[in-house]
Design a protein around this motif. Structure first.
Motif, mmCIF file in Angstrom:
data_model
loop_
_atom_site.group_PDB
_atom_site.id
_atom_site.type_symbol
_atom_site.label_atom_id
_atom_site.label_comp_id
_atom_site.label_asym_id
_atom_site.label_seq_id
_atom_site.Cartn_x
_atom_site.Cartn_y
_atom_site.Cartn_z
ATOM 1 N N LEU A 10 0.638 -1.043 -0.131
ATOM 2 C CA LEU A 10 0.451 0.167 0.091
ATOM 3 C C LEU A 10 0.743 1.177 -0.734
ATOM 4 O O LEU A 10 0.441 2.411 -0.498
ATOM 5 C CB LEU A 10 -0.854 -0.244 1.216
ATOM 6 N N LEU A 13 1.900 1.899 -3.673
ATOM 7 C CA LEU A 13 0.937 2.299 -4.810
ATOM 8 C C LEU A 13 0.734 4.275 -4.204
ATOM 9 O O LEU A 13 0.956 4.762 -4.852
ATOM 10 C CB LEU A 13 -0.399 1.554 -4.215
ATOM 11 N N GLN A 14 1.299 3.979 -2.652
ATOM 12 C CA GLN A 14 0.454 6.193 -2.143
ATOM 13 C C GLN A 14 1.991 6.230 -3.066
ATOM 14 O O GLN A 14 1.497 7.349 -3.336
ATOM 15 C CB GLN A 14 0.455 5.722 -1.097
ATOM 16 N N ILE A 19 -1.065 7.252 -5.657
ATOM 17 C CA ILE A 19 -2.657 6.897 -6.158
ATOM 18 C C ILE A 19 -2.887 7.381 -4.565
ATOM 19 O O ILE A 19 -2.782 6.668 -3.996
ATOM 20 C CB ILE A 19 -2.271 4.949 -6.083
ATOM 21 N N ASN A 21 -5.099 8.508 -1.381
ATOM 22 C CA ASN A 21 -5.817 7.044 -0.222
ATOM 23 C C ASN A 21 -7.621 6.674 -0.280
ATOM 24 O O ASN A 21 -7.507 5.771 -0.067
ATOM 25 C CB ASN A 21 -5.088 7.661 1.246
ATOM 26 N N ASP A 23 -8.718 6.338 -3.262
ATOM 27 C CA ASP A 23 -8.952 5.806 -4.132
ATOM 28 C C ASP A 23 -8.959 4.247 -3.803
ATOM 29 O O ASP A 23 -9.399 3.648 -4.243
ATOM 30 C CB ASP A 23 -7.703 6.106 -5.752
ATOM 31 N N LEU A 24 -7.932 4.028 -2.939
ATOM 32 C CA LEU A 24 -6.795 3.196 -2.142
ATOM 33 C C LEU A 24 -8.005 2.327 -1.177
ATOM 34 O O LEU A 24 -8.773 1.157 -0.639
ATOM 35 C CB LEU A 24 -5.677 2.454 -1.619
ATOM 36 N N GLN A 25 -8.995 2.814 -0.597
ATOM 37 C CA GLN A 25 -10.009 2.819 0.446
ATOM 38 C C GLN A 25 -11.037 2.559 -0.596
ATOM 39 O O GLN A 25 -12.000 1.974 0.012
ATOM 40 C CB GLN A 25 -10.251 3.641 1.267
ATOM 41 N N LEU A 28 -10.487 -1.304 -1.410
ATOM 42 C CA LEU A 28 -10.335 -2.037 -0.889
ATOM 43 C C LEU A 28 -11.661 -2.256 -0.093
ATOM 44 O O LEU A 28 -11.846 -3.306 1.249
ATOM 45 C CB LEU A 28 -9.326 -1.401 0.129
ATOM 46 N N LEU A 38 -6.453 -6.500 -5.350
ATOM 47 C CA LEU A 38 -5.975 -5.138 -5.497
ATOM 48 C C LEU A 38 -6.144 -4.431 -6.600
ATOM 49 O O LEU A 38 -6.590 -3.539 -7.634
ATOM 50 C CB LEU A 38 -5.973 -4.548 -4.471
ATOM 51 N N LEU A 42 -8.304 -1.997 -8.689
ATOM 52 C CA LEU A 42 -8.006 -0.380 -8.997
ATOM 53 C C LEU A 42 -7.504 0.050 -11.029
ATOM 54 O O LEU A 42 -8.641 0.670 -10.987
ATOM 55 C CB LEU A 42 -6.329 -0.262 -8.519
#
Length: 64
Positions: A10, A13-14, A19, A21, A23-25, A28, A38, A42
């Protein structure tokens, strides 16, 4: 994926791919989400490009 490795992933990715946070949330929260899916989630949501997806797979291959 073990928790420490997931945290590193993670962070990659950030930090490396920038990317957000949020978008990651979003990815997820996906019902079928597993660390293995994942990157595809994405990409399906348009949150990463094909170039970024290649970089993600390269990272996973080296680190997992």
């Amino acid at each position: 994926m073990e928790p420490r490795r997931l945290a590193q992933f993670l962070n990659f990715l950030q930090e490396d791919l920038a990317i957000p946070n949020a978008d990651l949330q979003l990815a997820l929260r996906h019902p079928e989400q597993t660390p293995n899916l994942l990157p595809i989630i994405l990409w399906q949501y348009g949150l990463v490009t094909l170039n970024q997806l290649d970089r993600i797979f390269d990272w996973l291959q080296r680190n997992v």
